[in-house]
Design an enzyme around this catalytic site. Structure first.
Site, PDB file in Angstrom:
ATOM      1  N   HIS A 185       0.901  -1.224   0.166  1.00 43.58           N
ATOM      2  CA  HIS A 185       0.036   0.001   0.015  1.00 43.58           C
ATOM      3  C   HIS A 185       0.836   1.415  -0.081  1.00 43.58           C
ATOM      4  O   HIS A 185       0.169   2.346  -0.261  1.00 43.58           O
ATOM      5  CB  HIS A 185      -1.178   0.026   1.234  1.00 43.58           C
ATOM      6  N   ASP A 202      -2.250 -10.685  -2.618  1.00 42.39           N
ATOM      7  CA  ASP A 202      -2.788 -10.397  -1.383  1.00 42.39           C
ATOM      8  C   ASP A 202      -4.381  -9.937  -1.594  1.00 42.39           C
ATOM      9  O   ASP A 202      -4.622  -9.553  -2.683  1.00 42.39           O
ATOM     10  CB  ASP A 202      -2.194  -9.048  -0.737  1.00 42.39           C
ATOM     11  N   HIS A 223      -5.871  -7.798  -0.520  1.00 40.70           N
ATOM     12  CA  HIS A 223      -6.218  -6.142  -0.739  1.00 40.70           C
ATOM     13  C   HIS A 223      -5.472  -5.715  -2.039  1.00 40.70           C
ATOM     14  O   HIS A 223      -4.491  -6.177  -2.298  1.00 40.70           O
ATOM     15  CB  HIS A 223      -5.662  -5.446   0.281  1.00 40.70           C
ATOM     16  N   ASP A 282      -4.113 -13.157   3.207  1.00 40.77           N
ATOM     17  CA  ASP A 282      -5.433 -12.648   3.869  1.00 40.77           C
ATOM     18  C   ASP A 282      -6.594 -13.192   2.901  1.00 40.77           C
ATOM     19  O   ASP A 282      -7.762 -12.806   3.383  1.00 40.77           O
ATOM     20  CB  ASP A 282      -5.298 -11.359   4.396  1.00 40.77           C
TER      21      ASP A 282
HETATM   22  C1  OKS Z   1      -8.907  -1.125   8.965  1.00 40.28           C
HETATM   23  C2  OKS Z   1      -8.498  -2.203   7.964  1.00 40.28           C
HETATM   24  C3  OKS Z   1      -7.354  -1.584   7.017  1.00 40.28           C
HETATM   25  C4  OKS Z   1      -7.287  -2.552   6.119  1.00 40.28           C
HETATM   26  C5  OKS Z   1      -5.656  -2.568   5.919  1.00 40.28           C
HETATM   27  C6  OKS Z   1      -5.246  -3.663   4.911  1.00 40.28           C
HETATM   28  C7  OKS Z   1      -3.825  -4.329   5.403  1.00 40.28           C
HETATM   29  C8  OKS Z   1      -3.478  -5.288   4.376  1.00 40.28           C
HETATM   30  N1  OKS Z   1      -8.014  -1.086  10.114  1.00 40.28           N
HETATM   31  N2  OKS Z   1      -3.175  -4.934   3.139  1.00 40.28           N
HETATM   32  O1  OKS Z   1      -2.790  -5.835   2.247  1.00 40.28           O
HETATM   33  O2  OKS Z   1      -3.593  -6.475   4.617  1.00 40.28           O
HETATM   34 ZN    ZN Z   2      -3.769  -7.680   2.477  1.00 39.34          ZN
END
Ligand code: OKS
Ligand code: ZN
Length: 342
Positions: A160, A196, A198, A285
């Site tokens: 990110h 991932d 996300h 995830d």
């Molecule tokens: C709110 C949720 C934020 C999501 C973050 C994603 C992290 C992740 N606290 N990115 O690949 O796993």
């Molecule tokens: Zn993620």
């Protein structure tokens, strides 16, 4: 397969995060790396090596120097402002606000250099994030020296994080830093496959106008899931990079059978592109029991994922990203590595 890991990465140990309108226990925690490391040992994946300390230069090839300096100096400024606990941004220079200010207050700087309020920064965050980037850089160097596959056990994660911002638990974009390093050492084409749950908005944005780093991402539909504002199917690159970004947003609830058509398509793009190296942004995830995600992978599916990636047939760096079902994280991650090794 060799694993790169540094203890320094454990120093970033956030206590809490803001999610669902509450302060909750943080999920991106040191035990994630510890359980993966233990499983790598228990299942004899291969030698575990410490990363080299790289100079700042390879980070500046991806992140703005002022952003890197902000992270480096953050704790001093934070404590000088009388704060002692971990930090969360809360104000951002969106649309009608000015982008060009040389804001000085730490609260302004936190907003200037972030994308969300869900990513705590602490005293040791910079040090741990540097070690995480060094872990990916060391894996890249090992590939240049002839290794065919390396596991970069990175934490905090990276996908990110963008040119000048942190977010989504990420500070330096480890996969992007490794990709740029391989380019700077003469390799022509790098592919980043982000599996991932996300969307890897930071990685996509960093390479959006470039044909030399192909970015492929399979993830939960951003209409319904973080990061919400990038990762749609019509984002395919721009300028010289047109056609060199591909996104497969999938519905919440997607299981392995729902996932494989996208994975097969991504693998076809890899076959056409013929990268010198593939970097897999490896989040775990998509797992059915992940506490913050809504896909339905079983542990065995991670074996299948590794087996499929092996068939791509190119030197591969696995860079760890997300995955928060800590009890199963080691199993799921090592399943990918074992599936890949055959
Ligand atoms: C709110 C949720 C934020 C999501 C973050 C994603 C992290 C992740 N606290 N990115 O690949 O796993
Ligand atoms: Zn993620």
């Amino acid at each position: 397969m060799k694993t790169v890991f540094s203890d320094t990465q454990l120093a970033h140990a956030p206590a809490q995060e803001i999610s669902d309108g509450e302060l909750k226990p943080a999920v991106e925690i040191p035990s994630r790396a510890e359980i993966v490391l233990k499983t790598v040992r228990d299942r004899n994946v291969g030698e575990i090596v410490a990363p080299e300390d790289f100079p700042i230069r390879p980070l500046h090839r991806v992140h703005s120097p002022d952003y890197v300096s902000f992270l480096e100096g953050f704790w001093e400024k934070w404590t000088a402002a009388g704060r002692s606990k971990e930090a969360f941004p809360f104000v951002w220079p969106i649309r009608s606000l000015r982008q060009d200010t040389t804001v000085n207050h730490i609260d302004g700087l936190l907003g200037r250099y972030s994308m969300d309020a869900g990513t705590p920064l602490g005293e040791h965050t910079y040090r741990a994030a540097r070690a995480s980037a060094d872990t990916a850089l060391t894996a890249a160097k090992m590939i240049l020296n002839g290794e065919k596959a390396v596991f970069s056990l990175c934490r905090p994660p990276g996908h990110h994080a963008g040119f000048d911002f942190f977010g989504g638990y990420c500070f330096f974009n480890n996969a992007a830093v490794a990709a740029q390093y391989l380019r700077d050492y003469g390799l022509h084409r790098i592919a980043i496959l982000d599996v991932d749950y996300h969307h890897g908005n930071g990685t996509q944005a960093l390479f959006y106008d470039r044909p030399d780093v192909l970015f492929l991402s399979i993830h939960a539909d951003p209409k319904e899931e973080y990061p919400y504002f990038l990762g749609y199917a019509d984002e395919t690159g721009e300028h010289a990079g047109t056609g060199f970004t591909r996104n497969w947003p999938l519905p919440l609830g997607t299981d392995w059978d729902g996932y494989t058509p996208a994975l097969e398509e991504a693998c076809r793009w890899l076959l056409v592109y013929k990268p010198d190296v593939m970097i897999v942004s490896l989040g775990m995830d998509c797992f059915e029991n992940d506490p913050i995600s809504k896909f339905a992978f079983k542990s065995e599916d991670y074996l299948r994922l590794g087996q499929r990636l092996k068939k791509v047939g190119v030197p591969t760096i696995f860079v760890m990203e997300g995955g928060y079902a800590v009890d199963a994280l080691g199993t799921n991650c090592v399943n990918v590595l074992e599936g890949f090794e055959g």
